[in-house]
Scaffold this active site. Structure first.
Site, PDB file in Angstrom:
ATOM      1  CB  CYS A  62      -0.917  -0.002   1.224  1.00  0.00           C
ATOM      2  SG  CYS A  62      -2.041   1.408   1.253  1.00  0.00           S
ATOM      3  CB  CYS A  66      -1.442   3.854   8.122  1.00  0.00           C
ATOM      4  SG  CYS A  66      -2.530   4.462   6.810  1.00  0.00           S
ATOM      5  CB  CYS A  69      -0.806  -0.174   8.277  1.00  0.00           C
ATOM      6  SG  CYS A  69      -1.513  -1.445   7.193  1.00  0.00           S
ATOM      7  CB  CYS A 106     -15.455  -7.180   6.513  1.00  0.00           C
ATOM      8  SG  CYS A 106     -14.654  -5.599   6.189  1.00  0.00           S
ATOM      9  CB  CYS A 138     -18.573  -5.024   5.499  1.00  0.00           C
ATOM     10  SG  CYS A 138     -17.617  -3.595   6.049  1.00  0.00           S
ATOM     11  CB  CYS A 198     -18.263  -0.029   9.262  1.00  0.00           C
ATOM     12  SG  CYS A 198     -17.123  -0.854  10.398  1.00  0.00           S
ATOM     13  NE  ARG A 270     -19.286  -4.178  13.105  1.00  0.00           N
ATOM     14  CZ  ARG A 270     -20.351  -4.951  12.928  1.00  0.00           C
ATOM     15  NH1 ARG A 270     -20.343  -6.202  13.338  1.00  0.00           N
ATOM     16  NH2 ARG A 270     -21.441  -4.486  12.329  1.00  0.00           N
TER      17      ARG A 270
HETATM   18  N1  SAM Z   1      -6.668   0.414   3.227  1.00  0.00           N
HETATM   19  C1  SAM Z   1      -7.946   0.699   3.707  1.00  0.00           C
HETATM   20  C2  SAM Z   1      -7.979   1.814   4.724  1.00  0.00           C
HETATM   21  O1  SAM Z   1      -6.983   2.078   5.376  1.00  0.00           O
HETATM   22  O2  SAM Z   1      -9.051   2.417   4.889  1.00  0.00           O
HETATM   23  C3  SAM Z   1      -8.658  -0.501   4.292  1.00  0.00           C
HETATM   24  C4  SAM Z   1      -7.904  -1.541   5.090  1.00  0.00           C
HETATM   25  S1  SAM Z   1      -7.203  -1.046   6.646  1.00  0.00           S
HETATM   26  C5  SAM Z   1      -6.407  -2.512   7.119  1.00  0.00           C
HETATM   27  C6  SAM Z   1      -8.603  -0.903   7.715  1.00  0.00           C
HETATM   28  C7  SAM Z   1      -8.367  -0.459   9.128  1.00  0.00           C
HETATM   29  O3  SAM Z   1      -7.702  -1.471   9.873  1.00  0.00           O
HETATM   30  C8  SAM Z   1      -7.512   0.759   9.357  1.00  0.00           C
HETATM   31  O4  SAM Z   1      -8.197   1.945   9.157  1.00  0.00           O
HETATM   32  C9  SAM Z   1      -7.115   0.614  10.811  1.00  0.00           C
HETATM   33  O5  SAM Z   1      -8.060   1.239  11.654  1.00  0.00           O
HETATM   34  C10 SAM Z   1      -7.152  -0.898  11.028  1.00  0.00           C
HETATM   35  N2  SAM Z   1      -5.798  -1.408  11.261  1.00  0.00           N
HETATM   36  C11 SAM Z   1      -4.840  -1.606  10.320  1.00  0.00           C
HETATM   37  N3  SAM Z   1      -3.714  -2.065  10.872  1.00  0.00           N
HETATM   38  C12 SAM Z   1      -3.931  -2.147  12.207  1.00  0.00           C
HETATM   39  C13 SAM Z   1      -3.136  -2.544  13.322  1.00  0.00           C
HETATM   40  N4  SAM Z   1      -1.882  -2.923  13.166  1.00  0.00           N
HETATM   41  N5  SAM Z   1      -3.694  -2.533  14.544  1.00  0.00           N
HETATM   42  C14 SAM Z   1      -4.977  -2.145  14.701  1.00  0.00           C
HETATM   43  N6  SAM Z   1      -5.769  -1.749  13.689  1.00  0.00           N
HETATM   44  C15 SAM Z   1      -5.267  -1.737  12.460  1.00  0.00           C
HETATM   45  C1  DTB Z   2     -11.292  -2.523  11.608  1.00  0.00           C
HETATM   46  O1  DTB Z   2     -11.517  -1.498  12.242  1.00  0.00           O
HETATM   47  N1  DTB Z   2     -10.645  -3.554  12.088  1.00  0.00           N
HETATM   48  C2  DTB Z   2     -10.525  -4.586  11.090  1.00  0.00           C
HETATM   49  C3  DTB Z   2     -11.350  -4.027   9.926  1.00  0.00           C
HETATM   50  N2  DTB Z   2     -11.676  -2.728  10.372  1.00  0.00           N
HETATM   51  C4  DTB Z   2     -10.787  -4.007   8.583  1.00  0.00           C
HETATM   52  C5  DTB Z   2      -9.127  -4.853  10.671  1.00  0.00           C
HETATM   53  C6  DTB Z   2      -8.093  -4.679  11.659  1.00  0.00           C
HETATM   54  C7  DTB Z   2      -6.880  -5.410  11.190  1.00  0.00           C
HETATM   55  C8  DTB Z   2      -5.717  -5.062  11.997  1.00  0.00           C
HETATM   56  C9  DTB Z   2      -4.559  -5.918  11.978  1.00  0.00           C
HETATM   57  C10 DTB Z   2      -4.364  -6.760  10.777  1.00  0.00           C
HETATM   58  O2  DTB Z   2      -4.084  -6.166   9.697  1.00  0.00           O
HETATM   59  O3  DTB Z   2      -4.442  -7.988  10.886  1.00  0.00           O
HETATM   60 FE1  SF4 Z   3      -2.823   1.173   3.411  1.00  0.00          FE
HETATM   61 FE2  SF4 Z   3      -2.661  -0.008   5.777  1.00  0.00          FE
HETATM   62 FE3  SF4 Z   3      -3.100   2.592   5.659  1.00  0.00          FE
HETATM   63 FE4  SF4 Z   3      -5.053   0.879   4.849  1.00  0.00          FE
HETATM   64  S1  SF4 Z   3      -4.237   1.112   6.915  1.00  0.00           S
HETATM   65  S2  SF4 Z   3      -4.355   2.749   3.808  1.00  0.00           S
HETATM   66  S3  SF4 Z   3      -3.766  -0.759   4.003  1.00  0.00           S
HETATM   67  S4  SF4 Z   3      -1.249   1.538   4.957  1.00  0.00           S
END
Ligand code: SAM
Ligand code: DTB
Ligand code: SF4
Length: 336
Positions: A62, A66, A69, A106, A138, A198, A270
């Site tokens: 990506c 973030c 992430c 989802c 979702c 959501c 959730r």
């Molecule tokens: N890329 C898209 C976005 O950021 O909107 C969708 C996927 S992203 C994985 C969805 C959400 O997962 C993020 O907005 C964040 O709140 C959550 N998330 C991602 N990595 C995480 C982590 N390491 N710990 C907790 N929540 C996480």
């Molecule tokens: C959200 O708030 N939590 C879910 C869903 N939306 C996409 C994902 C969290 C994933 C965090 C860690 C991982 O990437 O496994």
């Molecule tokens: Fe990309 Fe992860 Fe940020 Fe979603 S949370 S926009 S997958 S870097």
């Protein structure tokens, strides 16, 4: 006592004050949980917990930065990049999810934003397919335009996940490649297209309590509350800038959930990332504080981080006297 009476027995509000929510968050723990549990019972069947299954349909690589992430291309993590999954793979996972007791499915993509290309057309087809299985569908695909949101709605999408993640004030400490207001724009596009929203966030990013309240207050003062509010505890991913932050304190998680429950009483709250590091007793506190959904994923992962397996979750719910919720899709509860 008066304060408590004011909180319970009232319809959803959209005019929460910052200090008011700070006071709620910081009130004596057991009083806070008790009030949240009462409001939970007023608006929901408190013995039911919805199981939502998450599938990463496109993983890693990506362009966003973030800081939490593991899927951001710029960090060196152990996560393997995976192009958009084939339709059949997604369908097999969705059937498995339905058969395992999930009522919501989802699909997540590590995209900055949706582009009008063949991959989006393929996602639209996945939405049609999963919807035909009778699951609440979702998606979380990054930023969207209103016309893209409409296309998803027409394909049968039920909800779009787009988290605020943290407060407007703390946002640029966590994400530099987009702005908080862009998140709000996408949420507005989702609303206008008639999808359910959501939106929640993450705790444990180094934010203050005021930041947590700032985030919840932005959600709770929207003209319509999100129908779904995921509360994630940071899953610390090796190679990301936040990998070495301390584990989230369980009482901070419980307070955040209880405050979300009190200010957005009709929402599904959730208990999302971070469960792998929580004892069953700790998760039970989260349910008591008003959480009424959990996520499960493929092969004991959420998207890319470890998560309890669905069989363990079903046993946990049984031990706690809770039961998996049947589909809410037809009822389409009033968001408040
Ligand atoms: N890329 C898209 C976005 O950021 O909107 C969708 C996927 S992203 C994985 C969805 C959400 O997962 C993020 O907005 C964040 O709140 C959550 N998330 C991602 N990595 C995480 C982590 N390491 N710990 C907790 N929540 C996480
Ligand atoms: C959200 O708030 N939590 C879910 C869903 N939306 C996409 C994902 C969290 C994933 C965090 C860690 C991982 O990437 O496994
Ligand atoms: Fe990309 Fe992860 Fe940020 Fe979603 S949370 S926009 S997958 S870097």
């Amino acid at each position: 006592m008066e304060q408590e009476k004011k909180i319970i027995n009232q319809q959803p509000r959209h005019d929460w004050g910052h200090e008011e929510l700070m006071t709620i968050y910081q009130s004596p723990l057991l009083e806070l949980v008790y009030s949240a549990a009462q409001v939970h019972r007023q608006f929901h069947a408190a013995r039911e917990v919805q199981i939502a299954t998450l599938l990463s349909v496109k993983t890693g690589g990506c362009p966003e930065d973030c800081a939490y992430c593991g899927q951001a291309a710029r960090y060196q993590t152990d996560i393997q990049v995976q192009a958009l999954l084939p339709r059949e793979t997604v369908m097999a996972q969705a059937r498995k999810a339905r058969d395992g007791g999930s009522t919501r499915f989802c699909m997540a993509a590590a995209w900055r934003e949706v582009r009008d290309n063949r991959d989006f057309d393929r996602v639209l087809q996945m939405v049609r397919d999963v919807n035909d299985l009778g699951l609440e569908v979702c998606c979380t695909l990054g930023m969207l335009t209103e016309s893209q949101a409409r296309k998803l709605q027409e394909a049968g999408l039920h909800a779009y996940n787009h988290n605020l993640d943290t407060s407007a004030d703390y946002y640029d400490k966590i994400i530099g490649t987009r702005e908080f207001d862009q998140r709000l724009d996408t949420i507005e596009h989702v609303r206008k297209a008639g999808l359910t929203v959501c939106s929640g966030g993450i705790i444990g990013l180094g934010e203050t309590v005021a930041d947590r309240i700032g985030m919840l207050r932005t959600l709770a003062n929207m003209p319509v509350h999100p129908e779904s509010v995921p509360i994630n505890a940071l899953a610390r991913v090796k190679g990301t800038p936040l990998a070495n932050l301390p584990k989230v304190d369980i009482w901070e998680m419980v307070r955040t959930i209880a405050t979300a429950r009190l200010c957005m009483p009709r929402a599904m709250v959730r208990l999302s990332a971070g469960r792998i590091e929580m004892e069953e007793t700790e998760q039970a506190w989260c349910f008591m504080a008003g959480a009424n959904s959990i996520f499960t994923g493929e092969r004991e992962t959420l998207l890319v981080t470890p998560n309890p397996g669905v069989d363990d979750d079903l046993e946990m719910l049984k031990r706690l006297g809770l039961q998996p919720m049947s589909s809410k899709k037809k009822a389409r509860c009033n968001p408040g």
